[in-house]
Design a protein around this motif. Structure first.
Motif, mmCIF file in Angstrom:
data_model
loop_
_atom_site.group_PDB
_atom_site.id
_atom_site.type_symbol
_atom_site.label_atom_id
_atom_site.label_comp_id
_atom_site.label_asym_id
_atom_site.label_seq_id
_atom_site.Cartn_x
_atom_site.Cartn_y
_atom_site.Cartn_z
ATOM 1 N N GLN A 129 0.851 -1.179 0.000
ATOM 2 C CA GLN A 129 0.000 0.000 0.000
ATOM 3 C C GLN A 129 0.891 1.233 0.000
ATOM 4 O O GLN A 129 1.707 1.428 0.893
ATOM 5 C CB GLN A 129 -0.917 0.016 1.226
ATOM 6 N N VAL A 130 0.740 2.077 -1.007
ATOM 7 C CA VAL A 130 1.566 3.278 -1.139
ATOM 8 C C VAL A 130 0.948 4.448 -0.385
ATOM 9 O O VAL A 130 1.622 5.148 0.365
ATOM 10 C CB VAL A 130 1.756 3.642 -2.625
ATOM 11 N N THR A 131 -0.331 4.691 -0.597
ATOM 12 C CA THR A 131 -1.000 5.809 0.050
ATOM 13 C C THR A 131 -1.291 5.499 1.515
ATOM 14 O O THR A 131 -1.297 4.341 1.928
ATOM 15 C CB THR A 131 -2.320 6.138 -0.658
ATOM 16 N N MET A 132 -1.553 6.538 2.279
ATOM 17 C CA MET A 132 -1.901 6.408 3.678
ATOM 18 C C MET A 132 -3.284 7.025 3.878
ATOM 19 O O MET A 132 -3.511 8.181 3.524
ATOM 20 C CB MET A 132 -0.859 7.111 4.550
ATOM 21 N N ASP A 133 -4.216 6.253 4.420
ATOM 22 C CA ASP A 133 -5.595 6.716 4.570
ATOM 23 C C ASP A 133 -5.698 7.949 5.463
ATOM 24 O O ASP A 133 -5.046 8.025 6.510
ATOM 25 C CB ASP A 133 -6.471 5.619 5.179
ATOM 26 N N HIS A 134 -6.542 8.875 5.058
ATOM 27 C CA HIS A 134 -6.941 9.971 5.936
ATOM 28 C C HIS A 134 -8.245 9.527 6.595
ATOM 29 O O HIS A 134 -9.336 9.829 6.113
ATOM 30 C CB HIS A 134 -7.159 11.258 5.138
ATOM 31 N N SER A 135 -8.116 8.765 7.664
ATOM 32 C CA SER A 135 -9.291 8.195 8.323
ATOM 33 C C SER A 135 -9.078 8.101 9.820
ATOM 34 O O SER A 135 -7.948 8.107 10.308
ATOM 35 C CB SER A 135 -9.581 6.790 7.768
ATOM 36 N N LEU A 136 -10.175 8.015 10.539
ATOM 37 C CA LEU A 136 -10.104 7.886 11.994
ATOM 38 C C LEU A 136 -9.387 6.607 12.392
ATOM 39 O O LEU A 136 -8.539 6.602 13.293
ATOM 40 C CB LEU A 136 -11.517 7.902 12.584
ATOM 41 N N VAL A 137 -9.696 5.519 11.704
ATOM 42 C CA VAL A 137 -9.078 4.237 12.027
ATOM 43 C C VAL A 137 -7.569 4.285 11.806
ATOM 44 O O VAL A 137 -6.788 3.776 12.620
ATOM 45 C CB VAL A 137 -9.728 3.104 11.195
ATOM 46 N N GLU A 138 -7.134 4.900 10.710
ATOM 47 C CA GLU A 138 -5.699 5.008 10.447
ATOM 48 C C GLU A 138 -5.009 5.824 11.523
ATOM 49 O O GLU A 138 -3.890 5.497 11.946
ATOM 50 C CB GLU A 138 -5.468 5.650 9.073
ATOM 51 N N GLU A 139 -5.656 6.868 12.017
ATOM 52 C CA GLU A 139 -5.072 7.670 13.099
ATOM 53 C C GLU A 139 -4.939 6.844 14.370
ATOM 54 O O GLU A 139 -3.945 6.968 15.105
ATOM 55 C CB GLU A 139 -5.929 8.908 13.353
ATOM 56 N N LEU A 140 -5.919 5.983 14.637
ATOM 57 C CA LEU A 140 -5.853 5.110 15.811
ATOM 58 C C LEU A 140 -4.707 4.105 15.680
ATOM 59 O O LEU A 140 -4.007 3.816 16.643
ATOM 60 C CB LEU A 140 -7.183 4.369 15.996
#
Length: 242
Positions: A129-140
């Motif tokens: 996976q190259v991109t990084m999600d802009h999401s609540l779960v990814e921040e957690l």
């Protein structure tokens, strides 16, 4: 480059709010262009946000002056974002926004831009996976409060922290990587990545089929595992270093 893209409404949604674009030929300032967007909002709003954003991005690219890929991408998406934001002030489009992941290949280098949780994966024998999600779960996950293995089944997996059109200004993330003949990359909405795990996606990407066949297999797998959301897939393969 050799690419194919397709989208499916899935088994649960009444409207397809995913939208995509793919071209192996030049699109204005870009020698090729691949985009996936996943709209959010009401019946009209999400569909409008994704389709307008992609179509407008392509229009602006066709009229843009040649510049470094990231500079062109950033300038265009900021203009698109502002236009979507202004549209969202209308009652019928209130609350709309969209994810946006785009890529272009220049001299065997893939330039990637993303906003939201639509993703780009790179396959060179191993899926990454190259991109990084802009999401609540990814921040957690980044904060160490949630294990990566638990993230796909988190009840708040659909909450994103950044989207086109939600605020007047937007700052996308950028990534780049080298690509050689035979290697592939995959752009997709979360209707694929939330339904199909990375191991299965890697198995699909390792297949010998044409891009159309691989894209169809991705759609079929997402539907097999529930098809809970719209699904959008674009797969591109490098040919002869281009």
């Amino acid at each position: 480059m050799n690419s194919f893209g397709m989208t499916d409404i899935g088994k649960k949604r009444k409207v397809n709010q995913d939208y995509l674009f793919f071209s192996d030929n030049s699109v204005g300032c870009f020698p090729n262009l691949y985009i996936v967007a996943d709209g959010m909002g009401g019946h009209k709003a999400g569909d409008k946000a994704s389709s307008f954003s992609v179509t407008r991005f392509v229009e602006l690219a066709k009229n843009a002056e040649n510049a470094l890929p990231f500079l062109s991408m950033e300038k265009i998406i900021k203009q698109v974002n502002l236009e979507v934001y202004r549209l969202s002030q209308r009652e019928e489009y209130a609350g709309m926004g969209t994810t946006f992941v785009a890529a272009t290949v220049v001299d065997s280098v893939v330039y990637v831009m993303n906003i939201g949780d639509s993703r780009l994966y790179y396959y060179d024998g191993i899926l990454r996976q190259v991109t990084m999600d802009h999401s609540l779960v990814e921040e957690l996950v980044r904060a160490g409060e949630l294990k990566r293995s638990e993230s796909r089944h988190h009840p708040q997996i659909n909450i994103i922290t950044k989207a086109v059109g939600v605020t007047e200004n937007i700052q996308p993330d950028f990534f780049m990587f080298d690509i050689t003949p035979g290697q592939k990359f995959l752009l997709c909405s979360d209707g694929l990545s939330n339904m199909v795990d990375d191991d299965k996606l890697e198995e699909i990407m390792s297949g010998p089929g044409e891009m159309k066949e691989l894209a169809q297999e991705c759609i079929d797998e997402a539907l097999f595992y529930g098809g809970l959301d719209n699904i959008a897939v674009v797969i591109a393969q490098c040919e002869n270093g281009r």
